[in-house]
Design a protein around this motif. Structure first.
Motif, short mmCIF file in Angstrom:
data_model
loop_
_atom_site.label_atom_id
_atom_site.label_comp_id
_atom_site.label_asym_id
_atom_site.label_seq_id
_atom_site.Cartn_x
_atom_site.Cartn_y
_atom_site.Cartn_z
N SER A 237 0.84 -1.31 0.09
CA SER A 237 0.01 0.06 -0.04
C SER A 237 0.73 1.20 0.13
O SER A 237 0.56 2.20 -0.64
N ILE A 238 1.92 1.16 0.80
CA ILE A 238 2.86 2.53 0.80
C ILE A 238 3.30 2.61 -0.75
O ILE A 238 3.39 3.97 -1.13
N GLU A 239 3.86 1.46 -1.15
CA GLU A 239 4.57 1.65 -2.54
C GLU A 239 3.42 2.21 -3.52
O GLU A 239 3.69 2.82 -4.53
N ALA A 240 2.32 1.75 -3.46
CA ALA A 240 1.10 1.86 -4.40
C ALA A 240 0.84 3.56 -4.19
O ALA A 240 0.52 4.24 -5.18
N ASN A 241 0.74 4.01 -3.02
CA ASN A 241 0.51 5.36 -2.74
C ASN A 241 1.70 6.40 -3.48
O ASN A 241 1.36 7.31 -3.99
N ASN A 242 2.90 5.79 -3.18
CA ASN A 242 4.11 6.61 -4.02
C ASN A 242 4.05 6.61 -5.36
O ASN A 242 4.09 7.59 -6.04
N ILE B 44 1.23 6.42 -7.28
CA ILE B 44 0.12 7.23 -7.81
C ILE B 44 0.44 8.74 -7.37
O ILE B 44 0.37 9.49 -8.56
N LEU B 45 1.14 8.99 -6.49
CA LEU B 45 1.68 10.35 -6.39
C LEU B 45 2.53 10.70 -7.49
O LEU B 45 2.52 11.90 -7.88
N THR B 46 3.53 9.87 -7.79
CA THR B 46 4.54 10.18 -8.89
C THR B 46 3.88 10.04 -10.23
O THR B 46 4.27 11.08 -11.03
N LEU B 47 2.94 9.32 -10.47
CA LEU B 47 2.03 9.34 -11.61
C LEU B 47 1.29 10.62 -11.65
O LEU B 47 1.15 11.37 -12.93
N ARG B 48 0.85 11.26 -10.44
CA ARG B 48 -0.03 12.40 -10.66
C ARG B 48 1.00 13.56 -10.85
O ARG B 48 0.59 14.82 -11.78
N GLU B 49 2.12 13.53 -10.56
CA GLU B 49 3.09 14.77 -10.70
C GLU B 49 3.48 14.71 -12.49
O GLU B 49 3.49 15.76 -12.89
N GLY C 29 9.24 3.83 -10.47
CA GLY C 29 8.57 2.98 -9.90
C GLY C 29 7.46 2.09 -10.46
O GLY C 29 6.96 1.13 -9.88
N TRP C 30 7.15 2.34 -11.74
CA TRP C 30 6.21 1.62 -12.39
C TRP C 30 7.06 0.61 -13.29
O TRP C 30 7.62 0.86 -14.49
N THR C 31 7.25 -0.71 -12.83
CA THR C 31 8.09 -1.54 -13.59
C THR C 31 7.21 -2.10 -14.72
O THR C 31 6.02 -2.36 -14.47
N SER C 32 7.88 -2.89 -15.53
CA SER C 32 7.22 -3.54 -16.59
C SER C 32 6.43 -4.95 -15.97
O SER C 32 5.47 -5.04 -16.09
N ALA C 33 7.08 -5.38 -14.58
CA ALA C 33 6.36 -6.47 -14.01
C ALA C 33 5.03 -5.98 -13.44
O ALA C 33 4.03 -6.95 -13.49
N ILE C 34 4.88 -4.89 -12.71
CA ILE C 34 3.63 -4.51 -12.31
C ILE C 34 2.70 -4.14 -13.07
O ILE C 34 1.64 -4.47 -13.26
N ILE C 35 3.29 -3.60 -14.31
CA ILE C 35 2.34 -2.99 -15.34
C ILE C 35 1.69 -4.40 -16.00
O ILE C 35 0.71 -4.36 -16.28
#
Length: 291
Positions: free
Chosen positions: A138-143, A145-150, A171-177
């Motif tokens: 959840s902490i990583e997910a929050n970060n 989303i914040l980075t994406l919004r920036e 923070g958005w890696t290919s594996a997560i995507i």
């Protein structure tokens, strides 16, 4: 002299046998090489024929979608029994024609309504919940989303046109995507969760409500009004009764598993909907732009 003569004859015979052996080995190598080339050519021919058959089958699917009343097609005696837009497999039998010869068992069709996927360009809490559901802390997910919004809220911002472009965001890696790919889109449109894939329902509803809808979908008794009731979403007349126009369509050979993936726009509010535009014809392993 006689011994020398016999020795020379023996050497000559040895040389002849050696030459014959070398020629035999070379012929064997050439034969195997030729056989390999023929096998590869035949495999390429079969693959090409299968791709042509899948394209022909996709055109037949379009014809069915364009010439039938969708509500009638839910019946078991119709060509696309169990028509749905939440990515459940539908078996479609093909006419007995040469174009479909390599698809003797018909095709498996999946349609996913893009309007029922979470938009990455909104970078909202739903997207955060999708990340957590996909195994991101959840902490990583929050970060993330914040980075994406920036990225999205900059003065020189450009909206993402394809999911793979998210790899440019820290923070958005290919594996997560890859884990969230079935549940997200880059399209910007009104959200209608009534046709969301099963894996997305727990993000949108309580676990009990999600399980109820999944069970009803499995039995063929699902009505999109139930999602509207569960979610409290009131998006106006017809929105929960019809999927939006854009669909991800996957056509699969049930025997080999080979697939054709397309993005198609259907005018779903027509009684006999018409196709406005084809977006892409690509194979499974290739990316689909604008999704």
């Amino acid at each position: 002299m006689s011994k020398l003569h016999h020795h020379q004859q023996g050497m000559a015979l040895f040389q002849v046998l050696l030459i014959v052996a070398i020629i035999s080995v070379l012929l064997l190598i050439m034969s195997n090489t030729t056989k390999g080339q023929v096998d590869r050519a035949l495999a390429l021919q079969k693959q090409t024929e299968k791709q042509l058959a899948l394209h022909s089958a996709a055109n037949y699917l379009d014809m069915l979608m364009l010439t039938n009343d969708w509500s009638d097609m839910l019946r078991e005696d119709k060509p696309i029994a169990g028509l749905n837009f939440h990515n459940y497999v539908m078996r479609v039998q093909l006419p007995n024609r040469q174009a479909y010869k390599s698809l003797a068992e018909g095709i498996d069709v999946q349609m996913q309504n893009i309007g029922s996927l979470v938009g990455v360009n909104q970078a909202n809490d739903q997207l955060r919940d999708v990340l957590v559901r996909a195994g991101v802390h959840s902490i990583e997910a929050n970060n993330m989303i914040l980075t994406l919004r920036e990225q999205l809220y900059r003065d020189d911002r450009l909206y993402f046109q394809h999911i793979n472009e998210l790899t440019s965001v820290p923070g958005w890696t290919s594996a997560i995507i890859e884990r969230i790919r079935p549940y997200v889109t880059t399209k910007i449109m009104p959200f209608n969760g009534a046709w969301a894939p099963d894996g997305l329902l727990p993000v949108l509803l309580t676990s009990g409500q999600a399980d109820t809808i999944t069970a009803l979908r499995g039995s063929g008794e699902y009505n999109p009004r139930l999602y509207e009731e569960f979610s409290g979403q009131d998006t106006g007349f017809g929105v929960s009764l019809y999927p939006s126009d854009e669909q991800r369509v996957t056509v699969t050979d049930p025997i080999t598993g080979e697939q054709l993936r397309r993005g198609v726009i259907y005018a779903t509010h027509e009684k006999h909907p018409r196709t406005i535009e084809y977006k892409r014809y690509l194979r499974e392993e290739k990316s689909i732009p604008n999704e």
